[in-house]
Design a protein around this motif. Structure first.
Motif, mmCIF file in Angstrom:
data_model
loop_
_atom_site.group_PDB
_atom_site.id
_atom_site.type_symbol
_atom_site.label_atom_id
_atom_site.label_comp_id
_atom_site.label_asym_id
_atom_site.label_seq_id
_atom_site.Cartn_x
_atom_site.Cartn_y
_atom_site.Cartn_z
ATOM 1 N N UNK A 77 10.961 0.828 5.575
ATOM 2 C CA UNK A 77 12.063 1.481 4.859
ATOM 3 C C UNK A 77 12.834 0.503 3.984
ATOM 4 N N UNK A 78 12.924 -0.756 4.393
ATOM 5 C CA UNK A 78 13.573 -1.772 3.559
ATOM 6 C C UNK A 78 12.732 -2.088 2.328
ATOM 7 N N UNK A 79 11.420 -2.052 2.471
ATOM 8 C CA UNK A 79 10.518 -2.354 1.357
ATOM 9 C C UNK A 79 10.346 -1.176 0.412
ATOM 10 N N UNK B 238 11.732 5.075 -0.921
ATOM 11 C CA UNK B 238 11.293 6.468 -0.895
ATOM 12 C C UNK B 238 10.394 6.790 0.305
ATOM 13 N N UNK B 239 10.251 5.864 1.239
ATOM 14 C CA UNK B 239 9.312 6.039 2.347
ATOM 15 C C UNK B 239 9.487 7.384 3.070
ATOM 16 N N UNK B 240 10.718 7.753 3.373
ATOM 17 C CA UNK B 240 10.951 8.990 4.135
ATOM 18 C C UNK B 240 10.564 10.240 3.342
ATOM 19 N N UNK B 241 10.438 10.126 2.026
ATOM 20 C CA UNK B 241 10.044 11.269 1.195
ATOM 21 C C UNK B 241 8.532 11.391 1.045
ATOM 22 N N UNK B 242 7.795 10.373 1.465
ATOM 23 C CA UNK B 242 6.339 10.416 1.358
ATOM 24 C C UNK B 242 5.780 11.447 2.335
ATOM 25 N N UNK C 119 3.623 12.990 5.339
ATOM 26 C CA UNK C 119 3.409 12.428 6.674
ATOM 27 C C UNK C 119 2.131 11.595 6.772
ATOM 28 N N UNK C 120 1.047 12.061 6.125
ATOM 29 C CA UNK C 120 -0.219 11.314 6.196
ATOM 30 C C UNK C 120 -0.079 9.946 5.547
ATOM 31 N N UNK C 121 0.691 9.841 4.457
ATOM 32 C CA UNK C 121 0.878 8.561 3.787
ATOM 33 C C UNK C 121 1.797 7.660 4.607
ATOM 34 N N UNK C 122 2.845 8.221 5.179
ATOM 35 C CA UNK C 122 3.716 7.438 6.058
ATOM 36 C C UNK C 122 2.911 6.837 7.205
ATOM 37 N N UNK C 123 2.018 7.630 7.801
ATOM 38 C CA UNK C 123 1.221 7.158 8.935
ATOM 39 C C UNK C 123 0.320 5.996 8.526
ATOM 40 N N UNK C 124 -0.314 6.087 7.369
ATOM 41 C CA UNK C 124 -1.211 5.010 6.931
ATOM 42 C C UNK C 124 -0.431 3.757 6.542
ATOM 43 N N UNK C 125 0.732 3.932 5.942
ATOM 44 C CA UNK C 125 1.570 2.775 5.636
ATOM 45 C C UNK C 125 2.016 2.098 6.929
ATOM 46 N N UNK C 126 2.350 2.900 7.933
ATOM 47 C CA UNK C 126 2.794 2.342 9.212
ATOM 48 C C UNK C 126 1.667 1.607 9.932
ATOM 49 N N UNK C 127 0.459 2.152 9.906
ATOM 50 C CA UNK C 127 -0.615 1.448 10.609
ATOM 51 C C UNK C 127 -0.919 0.111 9.930
ATOM 52 N N UNK C 128 -0.770 0.047 8.607
ATOM 53 C CA UNK C 128 -0.975 -1.237 7.911
ATOM 54 C C UNK C 128 0.190 -2.189 8.170
ATOM 55 N N UNK C 129 1.395 -1.671 8.187
ATOM 56 C CA UNK C 129 2.561 -2.508 8.489
ATOM 57 C C UNK C 129 2.469 -3.050 9.907
ATOM 58 N N UNK C 130 2.094 -2.210 10.847
ATOM 59 C CA UNK C 130 2.037 -2.620 12.251
ATOM 60 C C UNK C 130 1.035 -3.757 12.439
ATOM 61 N N UNK C 131 -0.059 -3.708 11.724
ATOM 62 C CA UNK C 131 -1.075 -4.759 11.814
ATOM 63 C C UNK C 131 -0.694 -6.001 11.002
ATOM 64 N N UNK C 132 0.215 -5.843 10.037
ATOM 65 C CA UNK C 132 0.658 -6.971 9.231
ATOM 66 C C UNK C 132 0.052 -7.029 7.847
ATOM 67 N N UNK C 133 -0.622 -5.950 7.435
ATOM 68 C CA UNK C 133 -1.291 -5.953 6.132
ATOM 69 C C UNK C 133 -0.409 -5.471 4.978
ATOM 70 N N UNK C 134 0.620 -4.720 5.270
ATOM 71 C CA UNK C 134 1.352 -4.027 4.211
ATOM 72 C C UNK C 134 1.975 -4.973 3.190
ATOM 73 N N UNK C 135 2.580 -6.047 3.626
ATOM 74 C CA UNK C 135 3.268 -6.936 2.696
ATOM 75 C C UNK C 135 2.403 -8.013 2.074
#
Length: 154
Positions: A72-74, A77-81, A83-99
């Motif tokens: 959400x800091x990065x 508009x995350x909350x407006x995406x 649900x399927x896109x939020x989930x994929x962004x979260x799985x990449x963030x959780x693993x450390x790939x998003x940034x």
């Protein structure tokens, strides 16, 4: 013991006494769930849903919410995406790939979903033939979710 897929989701839900959200379930299905501490591939003590360091002895909910805050800091508009896109962004963030790709994140912040999708796969880890198929599949999942979102603009 490490549980995978739906078995992992059921175990986390039982342990935390609640139903997981779609994004949480997606992360658990990909990460798995360890019932006891084990050394990961880098010999780092790991527990629960891939939890290490300060998260080793916390709930999955606490670890997951920390990552939600980071996304959400990065991405304002995350909350407006969807649900399927939020989930994929979260799985990449959780693993450390998003940034890992500032360029991909810049495209995403500017709602350039297709450019962001392409850029997320334009990285050394994805192109490395020694990277595990599971990690590549996770990156492709984000790529596909971003492409789907870009096609919704038509």
């Amino acid at each position: 013991m490490i549980l995978h897929g739906r078995d992992a989701v059921r175990a986390v839900e039982e342990r935390e006494g609640r139903d997981l959200s779609y994004a949480e379930s997606r992360v658990v299905m990909l990460e798995g769930y360890a019932t006891e501490i084990y050394p990961d591939t880098k010999n780092i003590p790991t527990n629960g849903v891939g939890q290490t360091g300060r998260w080793l002895h916390t709930t999955f909910k606490e670890a997951f919410e920390y990552h939600v805050d980071r996304v959400e800091q990065r991405l304002q508009d995350f909350s407006a995406y969807p649900e399927y896109l939020q989930a994929e962004l979260m799985q990449c963030e959780y693993r450390g790939d998003l940034g890992l790709s500032p360029l991909a994140m810049g495209y995403l912040r500017n709602s350039q979903f297709q450019s962001s999708a392409v850029e997320f796969l334009n990285n050394a880890e994805y192109k490395n033939p020694e990277t595990s198929p599971g990690i590549k599949k996770r990156l492709r999942s984000l790529h596909h979710a971003l492409m789907l979102r870009s096609n919704q603009d038509w």
